[in-house]
Design an enzyme around this catalytic site. Structure first.
Site, PDB file in Angstrom:
ATOM      1  N   ASN A  15       0.834  -1.194   0.000  1.00 55.08           N
ATOM      2  CA  ASN A  15       0.000   0.000   0.000  1.00 55.08           C
ATOM      3  C   ASN A  15       0.875   1.254   0.000  1.00 55.08           C
ATOM      4  OD1 ASN A  15      -0.133  -1.416   2.798  1.00 55.08           O
ATOM      5  ND2 ASN A  15      -0.623   0.678   3.370  1.00 55.08           N
ATOM      6  N   ASP A  16       0.815   2.115   1.020  1.00 53.45           N
ATOM      7  CA  ASP A  16       1.397   3.461   0.942  1.00 53.45           C
ATOM      8  C   ASP A  16       2.844   3.493   0.451  1.00 53.45           C
ATOM      9  OD1 ASP A  16      -0.926   3.697   2.392  1.00 53.45           O
ATOM     10  OD2 ASP A  16      -0.004   4.556   4.172  1.00 53.45           O
ATOM     11  N   PHE A  27       5.069   1.075  10.179  1.00 52.70           N
ATOM     12  CA  PHE A  27       4.081   1.847   9.437  1.00 52.70           C
ATOM     13  C   PHE A  27       4.768   2.933   8.599  1.00 52.70           C
ATOM     14  CE2 PHE A  27      -0.334   1.275  11.601  1.00 52.70           C
ATOM     15  CZ  PHE A  27      -0.262  -0.090  11.425  1.00 52.70           C
ATOM     16  N   ARG A  69       0.643   8.872  13.760  1.00 52.74           N
ATOM     17  CA  ARG A  69       1.414   8.136  12.759  1.00 52.74           C
ATOM     18  C   ARG A  69       1.735   8.945  11.499  1.00 52.74           C
ATOM     19  NH1 ARG A  69      -3.624   5.608  13.119  1.00 52.74           N
ATOM     20  NH2 ARG A  69      -5.003   5.765  11.299  1.00 52.74           N
ATOM     21  N   GLU A  93      -4.460  10.721   7.864  1.00 56.26           N
ATOM     22  CA  GLU A  93      -3.272   9.896   7.639  1.00 56.26           C
ATOM     23  C   GLU A  93      -2.346  10.600   6.647  1.00 56.26           C
ATOM     24  OE1 GLU A  93      -4.502   5.307   8.324  1.00 56.26           O
ATOM     25  OE2 GLU A  93      -4.915   6.040   6.313  1.00 56.26           O
TER      26      GLU A  93
END
Length: 583
Positions: free
Chosen positions: A98-99, A155, A220, A273
């Site tokens: 993902n990111d 993360f 985060r 986010e």
């Protein structure tokens, strides 16, 4: 032989698109309301031994990879490996991505780190994957850069080039790559630092970690930049559930002081986010600061999206120009974008994740999931209302263009169309502009599209259809994936629309079509729509049709793109036929 455009069918399609857009907004609000009240539950036993018996870290996208009995073996590669595997977009060899993280040019390589579960094609067990490139197109896999450890999952975070060793972590007279990232457990999310002495391949975690801990499990995604005017490092990081972005400053990347906060503002959704703070050039001269904030869930189209604010930053506080928020993308599959640091040209370049948390773990690929967008060069331009808007364009894609496919369309009378064959299994870069004739006299305003529409369709022999169109009377463009039959899911919104420049019957398109992805750039990137697509076979026909009025197609160019990602043996590319057919 081309099919004649069916005005009634196109009229109904446009009405359905408008209705679905409203329904999507309502559903997004319901989803946000329900999700914000959902109670956290312990993760089931199974999955990675590091996760057994632990609760899920606080996010809005829990990890279904952790299921009773552990992770099932990765499924054998099937037809999705060739049909849906892009050739010019980065994808992981296996597992779930993902990111984008840690985007940096180190003087030699472009680095792409990313959120990665190497064990299964589902979110969870988060590591940092890694790839490098010399041109942002051809990527070489590197070993996993950051592991999940007993301290938590790795993360999202960012990378900087600490060229002058402000951190004091490198041998005297040298510098190197430093990453700041979130370690996440069910009870805490903290900001941590690691540095690399081998060019970003491996990292040593700082003995004094965490460098930031505010006692929250919803804190985060740090993004760090160097602010030249004040001579210090600036971090933006999300206090996710409180819908705030905290600004910190540091002289050495190790010791951080809070200097300001931003928010709540714009679309809060459930979580903030992946913030990004960047100074963008303005067309015509000058620069402005832009703060990007991703939200999930609760986007207008449902699930996840990225919004941005244009304003000023004085080294301490970000102040938006106006209380107006704008989405970076009008479709549903562009999220968590991150800007590159240390770009040689100085042009701001970003990459986003092509996915949405409402369905990203259910898409019809078996051994891998996750696609990165093309790298995009970004700047600011004033729109018709004199508001500054982010403008996007693919960066470096022209280098992959092969010989242009001969195609001439020109004039299309009302209710007529043309069909062009396309090479199957090849990524395409298609550029054109169109002007729709003035609306015929005697028609009431907005009379079922008879005032003029221009429709672009990508099709195949299985009756799959991807539709992109321009309604000249309302000044709106649609992107409709309803006619593709390879994937269905309740949140997989079928169609999207955007209002383009008003009071004109002209629009320009740039369409990049690549296996399971389409990126649509309108009017030189003033509006962009990014979507995952899943036909049942390669889309090998291009149709252009009119409804209600004639249109003139100008500057049509169709380029096949050379394969840059060789994840699987390339399928045979069929050559297009010699000429178009029309009605």
């Amino acid at each position: 032989m081309a099919r004649r455009a069916d005005p009634a069918r196109q009229d109904n399609t446009f009405i359905m698109i408008m209705r679905r857009g409203f329904a999507a907004s309502v559903l997004a609000g319901i989803s946000c309301w329900m999700t914000s009240r959902a109670r956290a539950e312990p993760a089931p036993q199974g999955g990675s031994p590091l996760r057994r018996g632990r609760e899920e870290p606080e996010t809005s996208h829990p990890a279904p990879a952790d299921r009773p009995g552990g992770n099932a073996p990765t499924a054998a590669r099937a037809t999705d490996e060739t049909l849906y595997r892009p050739s010019v977009h980065f994808t992981p060899a296996t597992g779930f991505m993902n990111d984008p993280n840690g985007l940096l040019h180190d003087g030699r390589y472009w680095h792409l780190y990313y959120q990665y579960d190497p064990f299964a094609p589902y979110a969870g067990q988060v590591h940092w994957g890694h790839a490098v490139s010399t041109d942002l197109m051809h990527w070489e896999d590197r070993p996993i850069a950051l592991d999940m450890t007993e301290a938590g999952e790795a993360f999202t975070g960012s990378a900087v080039l600490d060229a002058h060793d402000s951190s004091g972590l490198f041998p005297a007279g040298t510098g190197g790559i430093v990453v700041l990232f979130t370690r996440a457990t069910a009870k805490a999310q903290t900001q941590n630092l690691a540095w690399s002495s081998d060019g970003g391949t491996s990292f040593t975690e700082y003995a004094g970690n965490p460098v930031l801990d505010v006692g929250s499990n919803s804190f985060r995604d740090p993004k760090v930049v160097f602010h030249r005017e004040t001579g210090r490092w600036i971090m933006v990081v999300a206090l996710a559930r409180q819908h705030r972005i905290i600004f910190y400053a540091s002289p050495d990347l190790l010791h951080w002081t809070e200097i300001s906060r931003f928010g709540p503002a714009g679309l809060p959704g459930v979580d903030y986010e992946c913030p990004n703070l960047v100074e963008l050039p303005v067309e015509g001269g000058g620069t402005r600061w832009v703060l990007f904030v991703s939200i999930n869930p609760g986007a207008p189209q449902g699930g996840s999206a990225t919004q941005y604010f244009v304003g000023t930053f004085d080294g301490t506080r970000f102040v938006p120009d106006e209380p107006v928020v704008t989405l970076i993308d009008f479709a549903k599959d562009f999220y968590a974008l991150q800007f590159y640091e240390n770009v040689p040209s100085g042009d701001p370049v970003a990459i986003g994740w092509m996915g949405n948390w409402q369905y990203c773990e259910e898409t019809p690929t078996r051994s891998w999931r996750g696609v990165m967008s093309l790298p995009r060069r970004m700047r600011l331009r004033r729109d018709a209302a004199s508001r500054l808007r982010v403008v996007q364009a693919p960066e470096g894609l022209e280098a992959l263009r092969g010989p242009e496919i001969e195609a001439t369309v020109g004039r299309l009378e009302a209710g007529h169309g043309v069909e062009l064959p396309l090479p199957a299994n090849a990524a395409l870069d298609i550029v054109l502009s169109v002007e729709v004739d003035p609306r015929p006299s005697g028609l009431p305003p907005g009379d079922k599209g008879r005032s003029g529409r221009f429709i672009i369709g990508f099709a195949n022999a299985n009756d799959d259809l991807l539709s992109i169109g321009f309604d000249a009377f309302s000044g709106q463009v649609w992107l409709d994936r309803e006619g593709l039959h390879g994937f269905s899911q309740p949140f997989f919104t079928e169609s999207f629309s955007v209002a383009v420049t008003p009071d004109t019957r002209k629009v320009s398109f740039r369409i990049v079509l690549d296996a399971c992805s389409v990126e649509l750039f309108l009017n030189d990137g003033m509006d962009v729509g990014t979507a995952l697509i899943f036909p049942t076979a390669a889309l090998d026909r291009l149709r252009m049709e009119t409804s209600g009025a004639g249109a003139t197609v100008r500057d049509l160019h169709i380029y096949p793109l050379a394969r840059a990602m060789n994840r699987v043996p390339p399928p045979p590319v069929s050559a297009p036929g010699p000429s178009p057919s029309s009605t």
